[in-house]
Design a protein around this motif. Structure first.
Motif, PDB file in Angstrom:
ATOM      1  N   ASN A 155       7.067   4.663   6.809  1.00  0.00           N
ATOM      2  CA  ASN A 155       7.524   6.080   6.202  1.00  0.00           C
ATOM      3  C   ASN A 155       6.406   6.276   4.952  1.00  0.00           C
ATOM      4  O   ASN A 155       7.084   6.652   3.943  1.00  0.00           O
ATOM      5  N   TYR A 161       4.120   7.589   1.904  1.00  0.00           N
ATOM      6  CA  TYR A 161       4.115   9.009   1.541  1.00  0.00           C
ATOM      7  C   TYR A 161       2.689   9.499   1.850  1.00  0.00           C
ATOM      8  O   TYR A 161       1.478   9.052   2.081  1.00  0.00           O
ATOM      9  N   GLU A 162       2.637  10.922   1.970  1.00  0.00           N
ATOM     10  CA  GLU A 162       1.490  11.740   1.825  1.00  0.00           C
ATOM     11  C   GLU A 162       0.964  11.689   0.357  1.00  0.00           C
ATOM     12  O   GLU A 162       1.744  11.620  -0.387  1.00  0.00           O
ATOM     13  N   GLU A 163      -0.198  12.069   0.434  1.00  0.00           N
ATOM     14  CA  GLU A 163      -0.807  12.217  -0.937  1.00  0.00           C
ATOM     15  C   GLU A 163      -0.085  12.988  -1.905  1.00  0.00           C
ATOM     16  O   GLU A 163      -0.157  12.746  -3.042  1.00  0.00           O
ATOM     17  N   GLU A 223       2.968  13.921  -1.733  1.00  0.00           N
ATOM     18  CA  GLU A 223       4.240  13.473  -2.239  1.00  0.00           C
ATOM     19  C   GLU A 223       4.092  12.624  -3.345  1.00  0.00           C
ATOM     20  O   GLU A 223       4.744  12.410  -4.396  1.00  0.00           O
ATOM     21  N   ARG A 271       6.340   1.585   1.442  1.00  0.00           N
ATOM     22  CA  ARG A 271       6.029   2.741   0.761  1.00  0.00           C
ATOM     23  C   ARG A 271       6.386   2.571  -0.714  1.00  0.00           C
ATOM     24  O   ARG A 271       5.813   3.373  -1.729  1.00  0.00           O
ATOM     25  N   GLN A 290       3.251   1.158  -1.926  1.00  0.00           N
ATOM     26  CA  GLN A 290       2.356   2.262  -1.937  1.00  0.00           C
ATOM     27  C   GLN A 290       2.496   2.915  -3.343  1.00  0.00           C
ATOM     28  O   GLN A 290       1.752   3.309  -4.123  1.00  0.00           O
TER      29      GLN A 290
END
Length: 372
Positions: A121, A123-125, A127, A177, A180
């Protein structure tokens, strides 16, 4: 005649729970042990036709007669058969995962703890940028007041004890995440963000840092979290091998066991406490409403305002490291304490599974400070 008898018996079997439950519910375990509010009975109207089936299904499941007894019976059946939690059960069951050696884990569906463990799951950049923006805004607002912001993540239980997770559940990677997010914040902001995972992994050798039957770390795990902060503020880290870890209580259960209605069976855990940490520090404790307030003769004369979730209770040994510390869970009073206490540092502690609340929490605290 035989068919009619079978039909009548079958009907009585189906109706008996609903008929008898109102008379016995006050005499058996019928409490809500799931750390959430049960669904309320939905209203049926033209405007709710589309959502009514799902809402009623949630209501029915939450208020099922003898629910706790059925959950307990199912758990005992699986334990007797030696059946662990499968991947499908993990993805669809409500709250609890039964691991090896009776270790229990929290399947916090809305908080995505399963996906955190699976590492699927990320994150997108965009987000990551949005979350970072919230932290930076709050940091800058506090800086105007002369207050530093520090963030610390308490690791999920399954990140520290994956060896007790069911063998059928295999993570898709090793980079979560939270890894991340911490890396992104450290690279793109100046907000100090601490993650307890590596320290907990190191200290678990020879020490139990989480309750077997509960969602939380115990006092030993909380002490490690406090030492992560101690290392950041003072450059020193005291390991559990340097203090005394003493059994305070035995026959301990936990919230996960109660969710399974097995609190009276899963109850062989131990409550630990830390002894001998900074014996020369005189610590005074008081209560202000639901807040815990500490003052001491610690060398560090700074005042800390610590906002926590339920993991904060086990962090309180860290109060010996600073002259004044207030632990609070009610963010409604955030501006008041920033105004009156004028803390040198605001510490935000949150368990890593609580990701979806970060943006709203930071923006909410910022809005409180921004009010005249």
């Amino acid at each position: 005649m035989k068919n009619k008898l079978i039909f009548c018996l079958f009907f009585l079997f189906l109706a008996a729970p609903a008929v008898t439950f109102p008379f016995v519910k006050d005499h058996i375990d019928s409490e809500n042990h799931e750390n959430r509010r049960f669904a309320e009975k939905p209203d049926l109207s033209f405007g709710t036709l589309a959502s009514f089936p799902k809402q009623f299904d949630d209501y029915f499941n939450d208020h099922l007669p003898y629910k706790n007894q059925l959950v307990m019976a199912n758990t005992m059946k699986n334990d007797f058969l030696g059946v662990g939690t499968t991947m499908m059960e993990y993805m669809t069951s409500s709250m609890v995962i039964r691991g090896k050696d009776n270790w229990l884990f929290y399947n916090a569906e809305k908080q995505q703890s399963f996906n955190d463990y699976m590492c699927n799951n990320l994150y997108e950049e965009g987000e990551l940028a949005e979350i970072a923006k919230g932290y930076v805004k709050l940091q800058e607002k506090l800086k105007e007041r002369g207050t530093e912001l520090v963030v610390i993540f308490a690791a999920n239980k399954e990140q520290i004890y994956p060896e007790y997770m069911p063998s059928s559940i295999v993570p898709e990677g090793s980079y979560s995440r939270t890894d991340q997010l911490v890396a992104y914040l450290n690279e793109h902001t100046t907000v100090p963000v601490l993650y307890t995972k590596e320290a907990l992994k190191k200290e678990k050798e020879g020490h139990q840092l989480f309750y077997k039957y509960d969602t939380h770390w115990n006092n030993l795990g909380g002490f490690v979290g406090g030492q992560v902060l101690n290392e950041y503020f003072h450059g020193e880290y005291v390991s559990l091998d340097e203090v005394v870890c003493k059994a305070k209580k035995t026959n301990v259960s936990g919230d996960l066991a109660r969710m399974l209605s097995m609190g009276n069976i899963y109850n062989d855990d131990t409550e630990w406490q830390v002894k001998g940490y900074k014996k020369d520090v005189r610590l005074e404790k008081s209560m202000d409403g639901n807040d815990f307030v500490f003052s001491s003769n610690a060398k560090d004369d700074r005042s800390l305002l610590v906002y926590t979730d339920s993991f904060g209770y086990a962090l309180m040994e860290m109060a010996k490291d600073y002259a004044n510390v207030r632990f609070s869970r009610n963010t409604d009073n955030f501006k008041y304490f920033c105004d009156t206490m004028q803390p040198d540092v605001v510490v935000l502690e949150m368990v890593e599974r609580w990701k979806e609340g970060q943006e709203t929490w930071c923006s909410g605290l910022y809005d409180l400070l921004d009010k005249p």
